[in-house]
Write a protein that holds these residues in place. Sequence first.
Motif, PDB file in Angstrom:
ATOM      1  N   LEU A  42     -93.868 -60.375  51.230  1.00  0.00           N
ATOM      2  CA  LEU A  42     -93.174 -59.519  51.136  1.00  0.00           C
ATOM      3  C   LEU A  42     -93.032 -60.395  49.727  1.00  0.00           C
ATOM      4  O   LEU A  42     -92.790 -61.586  49.178  1.00  0.00           O
ATOM      5  N   CYS A  43     -94.206 -59.945  48.185  1.00  0.00           N
ATOM      6  CA  CYS A  43     -94.180 -60.733  46.711  1.00  0.00           C
ATOM      7  C   CYS A  43     -93.194 -60.343  46.368  1.00  0.00           C
ATOM      8  O   CYS A  43     -92.413 -58.272  45.918  1.00  0.00           O
ATOM      9  N   HIS A  44     -92.820 -60.884  45.047  1.00  0.00           N
ATOM     10  CA  HIS A  44     -91.507 -60.507  44.225  1.00  0.00           C
ATOM     11  C   HIS A  44     -92.450 -59.306  42.840  1.00  0.00           C
ATOM     12  O   HIS A  44     -91.954 -58.534  42.552  1.00  0.00           O
ATOM     13  N   SER A  45     -93.478 -58.917  43.133  1.00  0.00           N
ATOM     14  CA  SER A  45     -94.301 -58.137  42.446  1.00  0.00           C
ATOM     15  C   SER A  45     -94.261 -56.768  42.630  1.00  0.00           C
ATOM     16  O   SER A  45     -93.675 -56.229  42.203  1.00  0.00           O
ATOM     17  N   ASP A  46     -93.667 -57.087  44.339  1.00  0.00           N
ATOM     18  CA  ASP A  46     -93.340 -55.508  45.192  1.00  0.00           C
ATOM     19  C   ASP A  46     -91.669 -55.154  44.837  1.00  0.00           C
ATOM     20  O   ASP A  46     -91.357 -54.175  43.710  1.00  0.00           O
ATOM     21  N   GLY A  63     -96.631 -53.515  48.616  1.00  0.00           N
ATOM     22  CA  GLY A  63     -97.430 -54.291  49.778  1.00  0.00           C
ATOM     23  C   GLY A  63     -99.033 -54.816  49.033  1.00  0.00           C
ATOM     24  O   GLY A  63     -99.453 -54.111  48.591  1.00  0.00           O
ATOM     25  N   HIS A  64     -99.037 -56.009  48.777  1.00  0.00           N
ATOM     26  CA  HIS A  64    -100.596 -56.956  48.507  1.00  0.00           C
ATOM     27  C   HIS A  64    -100.656 -57.900  49.090  1.00  0.00           C
ATOM     28  O   HIS A  64    -101.527 -58.164  48.106  1.00  0.00           O
ATOM     29  N   GLU A  65    -100.474 -58.363  49.751  1.00  0.00           N
ATOM     30  CA  GLU A  65    -100.517 -59.811  50.652  1.00  0.00           C
ATOM     31  C   GLU A  65    -100.541 -59.337  52.084  1.00  0.00           C
ATOM     32  O   GLU A  65     -99.764 -59.673  52.549  1.00  0.00           O
ATOM     33  N   GLY A 171    -103.362 -63.791  50.948  1.00  0.00           N
ATOM     34  CA  GLY A 171    -103.742 -62.799  49.732  1.00  0.00           C
ATOM     35  C   GLY A 171    -102.546 -62.686  48.740  1.00  0.00           C
ATOM     36  O   GLY A 171    -102.946 -62.079  47.396  1.00  0.00           O
ATOM     37  N   CYS A 172    -101.957 -63.801  48.689  1.00  0.00           N
ATOM     38  CA  CYS A 172    -101.099 -63.723  46.936  1.00  0.00           C
ATOM     39  C   CYS A 172    -100.885 -64.931  46.901  1.00  0.00           C
ATOM     40  O   CYS A 172    -101.047 -65.517  45.739  1.00  0.00           O
ATOM     41  N   ALA A 173     -99.397 -64.996  46.730  1.00  0.00           N
ATOM     42  CA  ALA A 173     -98.386 -65.959  46.652  1.00  0.00           C
ATOM     43  C   ALA A 173     -99.733 -67.989  46.666  1.00  0.00           C
ATOM     44  O   ALA A 173     -99.612 -67.749  45.518  1.00  0.00           O
TER      45      ALA A 173
HETATM   46 ZN    ZN Z   1     -97.884 -60.618  45.027  1.00  0.00          ZN
END
Ligand code: ZN
Length: 371
Positions: A42-46, A63-65, A171-173
Amino acid sequence: MTIEFKAAVFRTPNEPMTIETVSIPSTPPPGDVLVRMKASGLCHSDLHVIVGEWEVPTPMILGHEGAGVVEAIGEGVTGVAVGDHVVLTWTPPCRRCRYCVSGRPVLCDEVARHSANHLSFDGRTRITTLDGEEVYSFAGAGTFGEYAMVPESGAIPVRADAPFAQASLVGCAVTTGVGAAINTANVRPDETVVVFGCGGVGLNAIQGARLVGARRIIAVDLSDDRLAQGRHFGATDVINSAKENLAERIGELTDGRGVEVAIEAIGLPVTIEAAYASLARGGRAIVAGQVPDGMTITIDPFVMSDSELKLIGSNYGSSRPAIDFPQLVDHYMNDRIDLDALVTRVIKLDEINDAYDEMKQGIGIRSVISY
Ligand SMILES: [Zn+2]
Ligand SMILES: NC(=O)c1ccc[n+]([C@@H]2O[C@H](COP(=O)([O-])OP(=O)(O)OC[C@H]3O[C@@H](n4cnc5c(N)ncnc54)[C@H](O)[C@@H]3O)[C@@H](O)[C@H]2O)c1
Ligand SMILES: [Zn+2]
């Protein structure tokens, strides 16, 4: 033939996502890969979308991670095979445009045209509700569901012995933070780095700076718990900017010079300006945090030219996911970076709204959905 599966569907800001059954073709179109998701961070961008700071088309699977296993491949796919363990990238490169060819795939023309608009490479969506309504996938990934369909270049194979929860964060952070330090800033061992924000991105910027041997790494946050995490990930010094005078403390820690590199990993104008203000002459400030739509910053261009200051944006850690994902997973498996301590909660899909409420309150670092 279609597959029906559960996903968290976003429709309206500041209202809970609903767990719905949606549908995806079981045979991917040419060039696409169907991935059975195993984990998603769960990324802050969402959260920017959830609270209405970024506007997106709806309904959407956020969701992208994410990480998962390749379930099926479309015609012409040669780079991944059924059964491969993959981490999804939210900038699937076209591999042909000027940016891709010059080694900057996160700036890819097709990404700007399609993924940035939450679409696949043919400009269309892949998922529908059971009523036939089109569902967008955040950044063309949409990892808050049991399946995702992405272009071949969006599914990066990684070693199969890596745990999915930790791999998903690559995948993201991890890529964004580590990459901001080592790719965008190109931190060198004789440099002092300050990182603003000790969340998923900031802690990774800290461990990226440590990976390349930065002499001093200063972490800034408002929370003592977060700063303790900052130390764990490699900060040599910490500043609680709610309690201490930031400029004074940076001066004390750098003989009054300021830092060579400042990395902003929060996404607020005030902290981007503070990052820039903390620079020594010739320093570079990296903006990795992303602000709500429409916000601006103020800087003094005279000081900028006089002191040769650099203000540099960092998208996805200026990474090359096909090279960086397997590398970062190797660094983790070889104990060169820590991904275990980033995963502070493992949840089921239907706990997602509660986990985002926790992020709003600053509880935990990353919650990861286990499918
Ligand atoms: Zn992200
Ligand atoms: N550039 C990119 O490619 C990219 C990729 C992913 C995320 N992001 C952005 O990075 C930012 C951080 O994401 P995250 O997932 O690490 O968020 P997070 O919520 O996990 O962490 C944010 C941290 O900032 C701290 N903080 C908040 N306000 C502060 C202030 N005024 N002063 C000091 N510290 C403060 C919080 O205590 C927290 O530790 C977000 O804006 C996100 O959208 C950018
Ligand atoms: Zn391209």
